[in-house]
Design an enzyme around this catalytic site. Sequence first.
Site, PDB file in Angstrom:
ATOM      1  N   THR A  11       7.949  -3.373   0.684  1.00 53.98           N
ATOM      2  CA  THR A  11       9.386  -3.079   0.740  1.00 53.98           C
ATOM      3  C   THR A  11      10.257  -4.304   1.016  1.00 53.98           C
ATOM      4  O   THR A  11      11.440  -4.294   0.704  1.00 53.98           O
ATOM      5  CB  THR A  11       9.686  -2.031   1.823  1.00 53.98           C
ATOM      6  OG1 THR A  11       9.182  -2.503   3.075  1.00 53.98           O
ATOM      7  CG2 THR A  11       9.044  -0.707   1.479  1.00 53.98           C
ATOM      8  N   ASP A  12       9.684  -5.372   1.602  1.00 52.07           N
ATOM      9  CA  ASP A  12      10.528  -6.483   2.049  1.00 52.07           C
ATOM     10  C   ASP A  12      11.341  -7.110   0.917  1.00 52.07           C
ATOM     11  O   ASP A  12      12.517  -7.404   1.081  1.00 52.07           O
ATOM     12  CB  ASP A  12       9.679  -7.566   2.727  1.00 52.07           C
ATOM     13  CG  ASP A  12       9.320  -7.172   4.149  1.00 52.07           C
ATOM     14  OD1 ASP A  12       9.693  -6.044   4.545  1.00 52.07           O
ATOM     15  OD2 ASP A  12       8.672  -7.979   4.841  1.00 52.07           O
ATOM     16  N   THR A  19       0.844  -1.185   0.000  1.00 49.97           N
ATOM     17  CA  THR A  19       0.000   0.000   0.000  1.00 49.97           C
ATOM     18  C   THR A  19       0.879   1.234   0.000  1.00 49.97           C
ATOM     19  O   THR A  19       1.673   1.428   0.910  1.00 49.97           O
ATOM     20  CB  THR A  19      -0.933   0.067   1.224  1.00 49.97           C
ATOM     21  OG1 THR A  19      -0.134  -0.058   2.383  1.00 49.97           O
ATOM     22  CG2 THR A  19      -1.978  -1.000   1.179  1.00 49.97           C
ATOM     23  N   LYS A  57      17.517  -3.721   0.983  1.00 50.05           N
ATOM     24  CA  LYS A  57      16.878  -3.276   2.220  1.00 50.05           C
ATOM     25  C   LYS A  57      17.806  -3.639   3.366  1.00 50.05           C
ATOM     26  O   LYS A  57      18.145  -4.809   3.539  1.00 50.05           O
ATOM     27  CB  LYS A  57      15.519  -3.957   2.385  1.00 50.05           C
ATOM     28  CG  LYS A  57      14.717  -3.408   3.559  1.00 50.05           C
ATOM     29  CD  LYS A  57      13.311  -4.010   3.637  1.00 50.05           C
ATOM     30  CE  LYS A  57      12.526  -3.346   4.767  1.00 50.05           C
ATOM     31  NZ  LYS A  57      11.155  -3.838   4.881  1.00 50.05           N
TER      32      LYS A  57
END
Lengths: 643, 462
Positions: free
Chosen positions: B184-185, B108, B263
């Site tokens: 984002t993971d 989202t 990340k």
Amino acid sequence: MLNFIFKPFNEMTDEDYQLVGFKSGLEIHQLLLTEKKLFCRCPAGKYNFEYNAEILRHMRPTLSELGEYDGTALMEFKTKKDIVYRINRESVCTYEMDDTPPFLINEQALDIALETAMLFNSNIVDELHIARKQYLDGSIPTGFQRTAIFSLNGEIPYKDRKISIIQQSIEEDSCREVSDIGHTRIYITDRLGMPLIETVTGPDMKTPREVAEVARICARVVRSTNKVRRGMGAAREDVNVSVEGGTRVEIKGVPKISTIPLLTYNEAKRQWNLLRLREELKDRGITPETFKAESADVTTLLKRPHYLPLKTAIYDGQRVMCVNLHGFKDLLHWETQTDTYFSKEISDRVRVIACLTTLPNIVHSDSKSDTLTSAEWALIKKHMNANESDTLVLVWGSEMDTDTAVKEITIRAKEATIGIPSETRQALDDGTNGFERILPGADRMYPDTDLPPKQITAERLEKIKKQLPEPIWERENWYRELKIPPDTIEELSIHPLAAVFKEAVEKMKIDPVLAAVVTIQWTKKLKKAGYDISLITDYMMREIFECYSSGIISREGIYLALKKSVELGKFYAELLPKPLTRSELKSIIKREKAYLNDMPLYDKSNYNKLLTGRVMDAVRGRIEFEKISQILDEHDKEAKNGK
Amino acid sequence: MENNNAYKGYRGAALSVLKNFKAPVWSDVDLITPKGTYSGIILPRSEKADDLHIVLKMPIGYNIGILAEAVTDIKVKGQKEAIYKIPEKAFPVDPNKPNIKLLGTGGTIASRLDYRTGAVIPAFSPGELYGSVPELADYCNLDTEKLYGVFSENMGPEQWIGTAKAIGREIDKGVQGIVIGHGTDVMHHTAAVLSFMVQDSPIPIVMVGSQRSSDRPSSDAALNLIHAVKTAAESDIAETMVCMFGPTSDEYGLLHRGTRVRKMHSSYRSTFRTIGDIPLAKVDRNEITPFSDNYKKRRKDRNVTINPVFEEKVSMVYYYPNMQPDIIDSLIDNGYKGIVIAGTGLGHVNKPVYPALKRAQEKGVAVYMTVQTLWGYVQMYVYDTGRDMMELGVVPLANMLPEVAYVKLGWALGQTHDLDKVKEIMLTPIAGEITEREPSNGYLIFQGGIPEVEEFISKYRK
Ligand SMILES: [Zn+2]
């Protein structure tokens, strides 16, 4: 009814407050004495204005149910502030900066909170649900405060009635504001995230004095746990005030209970006078429907104003806007609070919402002070097509800020025709209050999806109940029966050693007044002498009282015992001097007499005094003074009898 | 499982109490217990929570849980379910602004909140997005397409291939930039694989997400989306990039090359970092500032190569001391065609694993070496152990990041099972996944506590 005019603070009677329908409730914030913060493992209570890093954030309003921004949200968004957080790495981790999700709630804090709920006779909830309460002012970097209701429907006795305790919540504390100038607000984060409880009373107080009294009682109830923080800022009150026909207005962050009466008086007065202002407007035919205001850029009309703020503004290339409030003649000079006028309501909004923080930020044609010349006003009046019954308000600043300011001036003036806006207001030093923000609605609360609900088990409550102090009002009644000096009663009832005091009196049959003197005065005396009296534990005190009651130490010995215990961190009965036997005392008297007899005394009339003094020094703490003089007397008699 | 939704999330004791008093969720009730009466709205309960409590939303906005077994009566006064909708405002169209396509995969990037449940409702249509991030209209005309609705960790070959094809279609249609909303993971996995599947794009392809969900006032979502849209609309960098916060402050975003980004923190806003190089550029609301000239430029043509293939039987093994050969053996036995090892130091595993590596070589399994240090090159010829492994068919992958090597090997094996060809594909840099040199500022992990670093931190916002 609105014919009533508020009298000066000192002349207002209870009947006057009844007449205006004064009603007030409290929200009492109390920091809990925990080692760590509420949702992270940072140390709590490390206050420090020094910082090693800064973070910049903006708070963006989220949409509420109706798809509109909620009142506060809208206001804060209008302000478009750069929020700067100052961070000290000793006291803040990545949680407070909203870069790490919360850790589970601090159990120690929750236990203390539950203990206070029991003292307020409240219903403790079965399951704790952490909520997020939105704050867009930036006082919390996440944009919301994590908070949870843990108790409902409590009460405390007051006079011949009960004050209801509507609810209590446990929550993380916010940042402290350093400055708020123009479009930049700076916060220091040392206090951020510390556990506190908020206790909300019903609007049950009927006079300003009652508000302060109830605040004091509530503060003492939580302090009686001896597990809450003390000192500046550790307890803060929000006070809700309304009058008949008025609006519930919240005065935020009252740091001292003693200021409450004047603050609540002024707020009641403000509301009353705003209601009177509405009547006045109505008499002039100005209602929400007929209200009219226009604005225009008047910068070019003011070529060389002698009024310094305007002169500077024009020199800096800023814009001057004028708002014509139709039919408002003289009303900006309508008194709202003591020596405070309706113009302040407008100026406050302009300061907070349009970020025009340098004061004065407006001038108006009702002003009695020296601002614009009459020629300048005439020029503007003509330009605005204003007539004699109108009031003109000038505001200056950047284009964006003056746009906002013009809107706010119009909004606030129009609100005068409606009544009293729902606002939170801030307490000012002179006992008046100023606008802080629009009162947010219930819509700003929503569940925290980061943390699971937490069951509060019966076993947990049982455990807390076992070490619960008695309610202070019960303690105080009992002290009165015991004839404890009235000036010590309040202090004793919330004293950390109050439970031991009770044992000393009830179980050990120690004289209540002596026990009270020991508990209150002797510990204070030790503190004055530089000892850390927080080291006196219940256990220590109990041991000392027991030694006294079983004759191991004398009354005077109690002080010595306290002192030694604090020094050693533990009570050792064996280190204390034993009570004197009669024969020991006699031999000491003999020794001291012999000493004095060898001294060349010029004034023999001092002899007995000197002797008593020397004997006292030698036996200090091991025997009561009365016994010494008794034995000295006997000694005297024996001497006289020629023995 | 009758009428599941009426008592959403409730089980056991709590469910039977609610059913008993005919009080489904969203009922406005007085709930009576010996302790007192509670008024409010019965909320759905999280499936993970226990079956003992009923959740009540009180008029003041707080929720509490009430022990179901203590409830003696529930008086239902009404029903208060509200369907939450995101306000839609037509996204303005300006013929002078570039057309941007936003492809959604599930993360989202904008959302609204159901205030009562805390549930996040994604905002995605142009109208919804305009309603929540109106600034987007300053940069472009926006069109959106929801490709998938999966959580970040569920992104896989199927979604990668679908997304690559969608990108190809949009480039054909003539959009001036593409933004991909993504959790984002595993954003860096997708960024890498799209860098291989979509080659020589004439326009920017910008991946974006948020570290703090967009329902919170302090969210990074809106600003990330603004930065990404600005990049897609205006930048001349025609590569697959990740656009996320540079510092944790609301100051600027960084544009990271899809094959060099990773990340690096489980929750920080500034979690994405370029590894072994510097980012492509920095972006704020007003400007895009490239850090060097080393990037592929935007073109007017529509020529793009879409190569959407992936071999799923590829694995990655993170080496640790005492690793046993059976780890590798079981991959071979299960039919894996490729293995990427994240080795220690310069790219090593211990001797006991060698027989398994030999077996892999014999079975035709492609084995590649990367470094778990993330920074630096695999240099297997430095030590004997490295040379031994190369003889066992293990191919060093220079400074390719382990995750990048994993997706590239899947992509290469998707094209051919000829190991020589695979090797050629693997060792030929396509999108900066292998660089010839590591600039000295390509490895910077500032160590807190050191006076000069502390001085830097105190001077510049984090
Ligand atoms: Zn912390």
